[in-house]
Each structure stands twice: as C-alpha cells, then as structure tokens.
Design a protein around this motif. Structure first.
Motif, PDB file in Angstrom:
ATOM      1  N   LEU A 133     -65.831 -30.742 -26.536  1.00 29.27           N
ATOM      2  CA  LEU A 133     -65.657 -29.559 -26.377  1.00 29.27           C
ATOM      3  C   LEU A 133     -64.904 -28.765 -28.261  1.00 29.27           C
ATOM      4  N   ALA A 134     -65.514 -27.649 -28.376  1.00 28.17           N
ATOM      5  CA  ALA A 134     -65.320 -27.222 -29.068  1.00 28.17           C
ATOM      6  C   ALA A 134     -63.553 -27.097 -29.950  1.00 28.17           C
ATOM      7  N   ALA A 135     -62.982 -26.754 -28.631  1.00 27.34           N
ATOM      8  CA  ALA A 135     -61.339 -26.575 -28.702  1.00 27.34           C
ATOM      9  C   ALA A 135     -60.858 -28.022 -29.241  1.00 27.34           C
ATOM     10  N   HIS A 136     -61.685 -28.753 -29.445  1.00 30.61           N
ATOM     11  CA  HIS A 136     -60.928 -30.802 -29.652  1.00 30.61           C
ATOM     12  C   HIS A 136     -61.761 -31.075 -30.538  1.00 30.61           C
ATOM     13  N   SER A 137     -60.914 -31.689 -31.371  1.00 29.14           N
ATOM     14  CA  SER A 137     -61.199 -32.238 -32.752  1.00 29.14           C
ATOM     15  C   SER A 137     -62.743 -32.985 -32.558  1.00 29.14           C
ATOM     16  N   ALA A 138     -62.159 -33.960 -31.755  1.00 29.82           N
ATOM     17  CA  ALA A 138     -62.745 -34.880 -31.459  1.00 29.82           C
ATOM     18  C   ALA A 138     -63.157 -35.343 -30.294  1.00 29.82           C
ATOM     19  N   GLU A 139     -64.298 -36.043 -29.757  1.00 31.14           N
ATOM     20  CA  GLU A 139     -64.666 -36.192 -28.193  1.00 31.14           C
ATOM     21  C   GLU A 139     -63.383 -37.167 -27.638  1.00 31.14           C
ATOM     22  N   ARG A 140     -63.410 -36.573 -26.369  1.00 31.61           N
ATOM     23  CA  ARG A 140     -62.906 -36.756 -25.334  1.00 31.61           C
ATOM     24  C   ARG A 140     -62.773 -37.635 -23.870  1.00 31.61           C
ATOM     25  N   ASN A 141     -61.770 -37.532 -23.291  1.00 34.69           N
ATOM     26  CA  ASN A 141     -61.970 -38.905 -22.136  1.00 34.69           C
ATOM     27  C   ASN A 141     -62.209 -37.966 -21.116  1.00 34.69           C
ATOM     28  N   LEU A 142     -62.911 -37.967 -19.579  1.00 36.22           N
ATOM     29  CA  LEU A 142     -63.433 -36.232 -18.938  1.00 36.22           C
ATOM     30  C   LEU A 142     -61.730 -36.028 -18.775  1.00 36.22           C
ATOM     31  N   TYR A 143     -60.911 -37.068 -18.477  1.00 38.30           N
ATOM     32  CA  TYR A 143     -59.608 -36.693 -17.902  1.00 38.30           C
ATOM     33  C   TYR A 143     -59.111 -38.306 -17.784  1.00 38.30           C
ATOM     34  N   THR A 144     -57.513 -37.960 -18.433  1.00 36.93           N
ATOM     35  CA  THR A 144     -56.725 -39.113 -17.921  1.00 36.93           C
ATOM     36  C   THR A 144     -55.498 -39.082 -17.898  1.00 36.93           C
ATOM     37  N   SER A 145     -54.623 -40.144 -16.854  1.00 38.98           N
ATOM     38  CA  SER A 145     -54.152 -39.343 -15.676  1.00 38.98           C
ATOM     39  C   SER A 145     -52.345 -40.921 -16.109  1.00 38.98           C
ATOM     40  N   ILE A 146     -51.382 -39.801 -15.483  1.00 40.85           N
ATOM     41  CA  ILE A 146     -49.630 -40.690 -16.206  1.00 40.85           C
ATOM     42  C   ILE A 146     -48.615 -40.443 -14.674  1.00 40.85           C
ATOM     43  N   TYR A 147     -48.354 -41.431 -14.810  1.00 42.39           N
ATOM     44  CA  TYR A 147     -46.946 -41.586 -14.034  1.00 42.39           C
ATOM     45  C   TYR A 147     -45.665 -41.095 -15.061  1.00 42.39           C
TER      46      TYR A 147
END
Length: 171
Positions: free
Chosen positions: A33-47
């Motif tokens: 996406l243009a708003a991010h400096s590089a490719e990202r995972n579609l999602y991440t999740s944490i506790y």
C-alpha cells in the motif's frame, strides 16, 4: 490466573509502549500500500496484557488495530482522532455499563490504554491490518502532543511519555 501467570504461560515480553505482548499470528499473505514504506503482511495479531500499574503510552500506527477482550478486567482505550477529538472506549464484557468486547482504533489515531480497576489486569488480543511493523509505529511525546492538541492536556500528560525510554524491538 493472575497477570504474572498469563505473562509466563504466554511467554510475553515487555512492550515499548508499556504492558506485555506476544505475537500470536502472522498472515502469510502480503500486501503493498502507498501508506507503508514496504510490503506488509495482510494482518498480524498479538496477545497484549496491561496491569493496573502499567500505562500503554500514546502511540500511532499506519494501520487499523482491532482489539478483542480475553480475560481480566475492562481496559480503557484512550483515542485522539486526527482532528484531536478525544474518546474513551471500554473494552470488556459488561455490556450493561457500556463495555464492548471489540474496539477498533482507526489508522492514524493516537491511542493508549489503561486498566482502571486497582490491582488487576486485562488480557486482550490486537489484530493489525495491514500487519504490524515497527517502521509504522510511532511513540509520541507530551510536548509535541500538547502543542498540537492543547485542549487535551489532562489525558496527554497521563498517557504520553515526557521522554521515550529504551529501544524498540519487533512484535
């Protein structure tokens, strides 16, 4: 179980914003996406676990973050939107008093969280989409926020760092 039991059993580490975390899921799919400096995972999740003596300090992400309540007492998610409007969302299961089991923090919002119940904790899940990367994470200082949003001084002084401690690590 108490907070320390959860921290130990989930192998959680201290988070730079405050509290404790453990990454639980990472999408194998990628997105650009243009708003991010590089490719990202579609999602991440944490506790994410916050004790009543901890503060999740004001920070901002370039992605939406969806919070899910898991255990303990309600947590208050404090949000300043892009225009500087403040709102407090109660994340918990007591619907009758205005708590909700899910809370969305929109990308670009400034937010932090607290557990108001004394000697307690809250265990939540946080899903970020596009996926979390520390390159998209910004801790914010009191001075800069007070200059931008002088009408929000009380919450800014409560939740923003005067000086950012330590270094950041991946989550």
């Amino acid at each position: 179980m108490n907070a320390e039991d959860w921290i130990t059993h989930l192998d959680m580490a201290a988070h730079p914003e405050g509290g404790y975390y453990k990454q639980s899921f990472v999408s194998p799919e990628k997105i650009s996406l243009a708003a991010h400096s590089a490719e990202r995972n579609l999602y991440t999740s944490i506790y994410f676990l916050l004790r009543s003596q901890d503060i999740s300090h004001f920070h901002r992400l370039k992605s939406d973050e969806l919070w899910y309540f898991h255990a303990g007492h309600a947590v208050t998610v404090h949000i300043l939107d892009a225009e500087g409007n403040y709102r407090a969302e109660k994340l918990g299961l007591d619907i009758a008093v205005g708590e909700r089991p899910q809370v969305l923090v929109e990308k670009g919002s400034i937010f932090g969280s607290t557990v108001e119940a004394e000697d307690s904790f809250s265990l939540v899940g946080c899903m970020v989409s596009p996926g979390f990367d520390f390159a998209d994470f910004e801790l914010l200082l009191q001075a800069e926020l007070l200059e931008l949003y002088p009408n929000q001084g009380k919450i800014i002084k409560k939740l923003a760092y005067e000086k950012i401690p330590g270094t950041l690590s991946d989550r």
